[in-house]
Scaffold this motif. Structure first.
Motif, PDB file in Angstrom:
ATOM      1  N   VAL A  61       0.869  -1.182   0.000  1.00 32.98           N
ATOM      2  CA  VAL A  61       0.000   0.000   0.000  1.00 32.98           C
ATOM      3  C   VAL A  61       0.901   1.226   0.000  1.00 32.98           C
ATOM      4  CG1 VAL A  61      -1.794   1.302   1.176  1.00 32.98           C
ATOM      5  CG2 VAL A  61      -1.830  -1.198   1.253  1.00 32.98           C
ATOM      6  N   PRO A  62       0.880   2.028  -1.061  1.00 34.88           N
ATOM      7  CA  PRO A  62       1.685   3.253  -1.072  1.00 34.88           C
ATOM      8  C   PRO A  62       1.251   4.184   0.052  1.00 34.88           C
ATOM      9  CG  PRO A  62       0.858   2.741  -3.272  1.00 34.88           C
ATOM     10  CD  PRO A  62       0.133   1.838  -2.318  1.00 34.88           C
ATOM     11  N   CYS A  63       2.223   4.817   0.705  1.00 38.74           N
ATOM     12  CA  CYS A  63       1.867   5.716   1.800  1.00 38.74           C
ATOM     13  C   CYS A  63       2.986   6.704   2.086  1.00 38.74           C
ATOM     14  CB  CYS A  63       1.562   4.914   3.070  1.00 38.74           C
ATOM     15  SG  CYS A  63       1.032   5.944   4.463  1.00 38.74           S
ATOM     16  N   LEU A  69      -4.309  11.915   4.768  1.00 40.85           N
ATOM     17  CA  LEU A  69      -5.175  11.119   3.900  1.00 40.85           C
ATOM     18  C   LEU A  69      -4.507   9.815   3.483  1.00 40.85           C
ATOM     19  CD1 LEU A  69      -6.878  13.835   1.635  1.00 40.85           C
ATOM     20  CD2 LEU A  69      -7.878  12.568   3.556  1.00 40.85           C
ATOM     21  N   ASP A  70      -3.182   9.855   3.270  1.00 37.37           N
ATOM     22  CA  ASP A  70      -2.456   8.629   2.939  1.00 37.37           C
ATOM     23  C   ASP A  70      -2.516   7.633   4.090  1.00 37.37           C
ATOM     24  OD1 ASP A  70      -1.703   9.834   0.551  1.00 37.37           O
ATOM     25  OD2 ASP A  70       0.382   9.183   0.697  1.00 37.37           O
ATOM     26  N   VAL A  71      -2.295   8.116   5.304  1.00 38.94           N
ATOM     27  CA  VAL A  71      -2.298   7.227   6.470  1.00 38.94           C
ATOM     28  C   VAL A  71      -3.699   6.672   6.711  1.00 38.94           C
ATOM     29  CG1 VAL A  71      -1.865   7.072   8.947  1.00 38.94           C
ATOM     30  CG2 VAL A  71      -0.327   8.425   7.492  1.00 38.94           C
ATOM     31  N   MET A  75      -4.794   2.558   6.590  1.00 37.45           N
ATOM     32  CA  MET A  75      -5.509   1.761   7.586  1.00 37.45           C
ATOM     33  C   MET A  75      -6.833   1.237   7.044  1.00 37.45           C
ATOM     34  SD  MET A  75      -3.186   1.755   9.687  1.00 37.45           S
ATOM     35  CE  MET A  75      -1.703   2.759   9.760  1.00 37.45           C
ATOM     36  N   GLU A  76      -7.457   1.994   6.151  1.00 36.11           N
ATOM     37  CA  GLU A  76      -8.664   1.488   5.499  1.00 36.11           C
ATOM     38  C   GLU A  76      -8.346   0.261   4.654  1.00 36.11           C
ATOM     39  OE1 GLU A  76     -11.095   5.751   5.084  1.00 36.11           O
ATOM     40  OE2 GLU A  76      -9.895   4.969   3.410  1.00 36.11           O
ATOM     41  N   GLN A  77      -7.194   0.280   3.998  1.00 36.36           N
ATOM     42  CA  GLN A  77      -6.789  -0.861   3.175  1.00 36.36           C
ATOM     43  C   GLN A  77      -6.460  -2.079   4.031  1.00 36.36           C
ATOM     44  OE1 GLN A  77      -6.686  -1.137  -0.406  1.00 36.36           O
ATOM     45  NE2 GLN A  77      -8.058   0.552   0.112  1.00 36.36           N
ATOM     46  N   VAL A  78      -5.897  -1.854   5.212  1.00 34.11           N
ATOM     47  CA  VAL A  78      -5.636  -2.974   6.126  1.00 34.11           C
ATOM     48  C   VAL A  78      -6.943  -3.718   6.407  1.00 34.11           C
ATOM     49  CG1 VAL A  78      -4.952  -3.606   8.467  1.00 34.11           C
ATOM     50  CG2 VAL A  78      -3.612  -1.912   7.201  1.00 34.11           C
ATOM     51  N   TRP A 121       2.975   9.958  14.776  1.00 35.82           N
ATOM     52  CA  TRP A 121       1.735  10.383  15.422  1.00 35.82           C
ATOM     53  C   TRP A 121       0.512  10.037  14.566  1.00 35.82           C
ATOM     54  CZ3 TRP A 121      -1.526  14.525  13.733  1.00 35.82           C
ATOM     55  CH2 TRP A 121      -2.601  14.764  14.585  1.00 35.82           C
ATOM     56  N   LEU A 122       0.568  10.350  13.270  1.00 36.42           N
ATOM     57  CA  LEU A 122      -0.561  10.047  12.400  1.00 36.42           C
ATOM     58  C   LEU A 122      -0.831   8.554  12.341  1.00 36.42           C
ATOM     59  CD1 LEU A 122      -0.060  12.441   9.340  1.00 36.42           C
ATOM     60  CD2 LEU A 122      -2.013  12.412  10.907  1.00 36.42           C
ATOM     61  N   CYS A 123       0.221   7.759  12.230  1.00 38.09           N
ATOM     62  CA  CYS A 123       0.020   6.309  12.154  1.00 38.09           C
ATOM     63  C   CYS A 123      -0.652   5.787  13.418  1.00 38.09           C
ATOM     64  CB  CYS A 123       1.360   5.604  11.923  1.00 38.09           C
ATOM     65  SG  CYS A 123       1.977   5.759  10.228  1.00 38.09           S
TER      66      CYS A 123
END
Length: 253
Positions: A61-63, A69-71, A75-78, A121-123
């Motif tokens: 998953v590119p991030c 929005l990427d992060v 997590m949505e893809q997880v 923090w975002l992750c």
């Protein structure tokens, strides 16, 4: 000590190379499904290829961890791909500063803090709700021995890693009763592409890098990966809020 993982899922940022790739391979070898995240998509896809070639299960998953929005998408893809999250290794980081504090630039400061601090923090911001929904889990963040002490001519980088440890300890206390453990690994000098770029063109620098570790050598990415797996395992069930030095004795001096 139990290192058994069964049918579980881990997400790893900065998994396209170095410590991140080695840890992705190690988790996959233990039977976990791995979400390989990186801003460098070709290298992340190569990590996935290595895992699948060895019989493991992984998706890329590119991030860019500096982009919320990427992060969030990561997590949505997880959840979309695997339906659960059990562990996270927030490893993405940069090290671009080589000079005295007063010679640093705002661009360097923003870049280092953006990836190393905001990214972690975002992750965690988006991982923690998933782990709570799962009933618990574990997070490991990549800090550094530079976050345990001073790092001359790398003051911004050092500050960023001190901040990672602060985030780690605070989250560990906040979520302890939610059965979520949060720890950090603090590597010293490790044999990565970053190390080779910085030191191998100058043999004297490479010799000095080895000499600062009492064991007489630099570390390997596999040794850091082993520490991450331990911190996620049931063997570390009573360990949270800890910053584990993987440093060949350097911080004992």
């Amino acid at each position: 000590m139990s290192m058994t993982f069964s049918g579980q899922v881990v997400v790893i940022t900065g998994a396209g190379a170095g410590i991140g790739r080695a840890t992705a391979l190690a988790f996959a070898a233990e039977g976990l499904s791995v979400i390989v995240a990186d801003v460098d998509v070709p290298r992340a896809e190569q990590t996935v290829e290595f895992i699948r070639a060895a019989g493991g299960n992984a998706h890329c998953v590119p991030c860019d961890v500096t982009r919320e929005l990427d992060v969030k998408h990561l997590m949505e893809q997880v959840l979309l791909i695997y339906g659960r999250l059990d562990y996270a290794f927030n490893n993405a980081g940069i090290e671009i500063e080589q000079g005295r504090l007063a010679d640093g630039t705002q661009d360097e400061f923003d870049a280092i803090m953006g990836v190393n601090v905001k990214g972690v923090w975002l992750c965690m911001k988006y991982q923690l709700p998933l782990l709570m929904a799962q009933g618990g889990g574990a997070i490991v963040n990549t800090a550094s021995v530079a976050g345990l002490g001073a790092a001359p001519k790398m003051s911004i980088y050092s500050a960023s890693k001190h901040a990672v440890i602060g985030l780690t300890k605070s989250a560990a206390i906040e979520y302890a009763k939610k059965h979520i453990r949060v720890n950090a690994v603090c590597p010293a000098v490790i044999d990565t592409d970053m190390f080779r770029r910085a030191y191998e063109s100058d043999p004297k620098k490479a010799e000095f890098a080895a000499a600062i570790h009492p064991v007489g050598r630099i570390g390997t990415v596999e040794e850091v990966a082993s520490a991450v797996l331990y911190l996620c395992s049931d063997g570390a069930a009573f360990t949270t809020g800890h910053a584990l030095a993987v440093d060949g004795g350097a911080m004992a001096i």
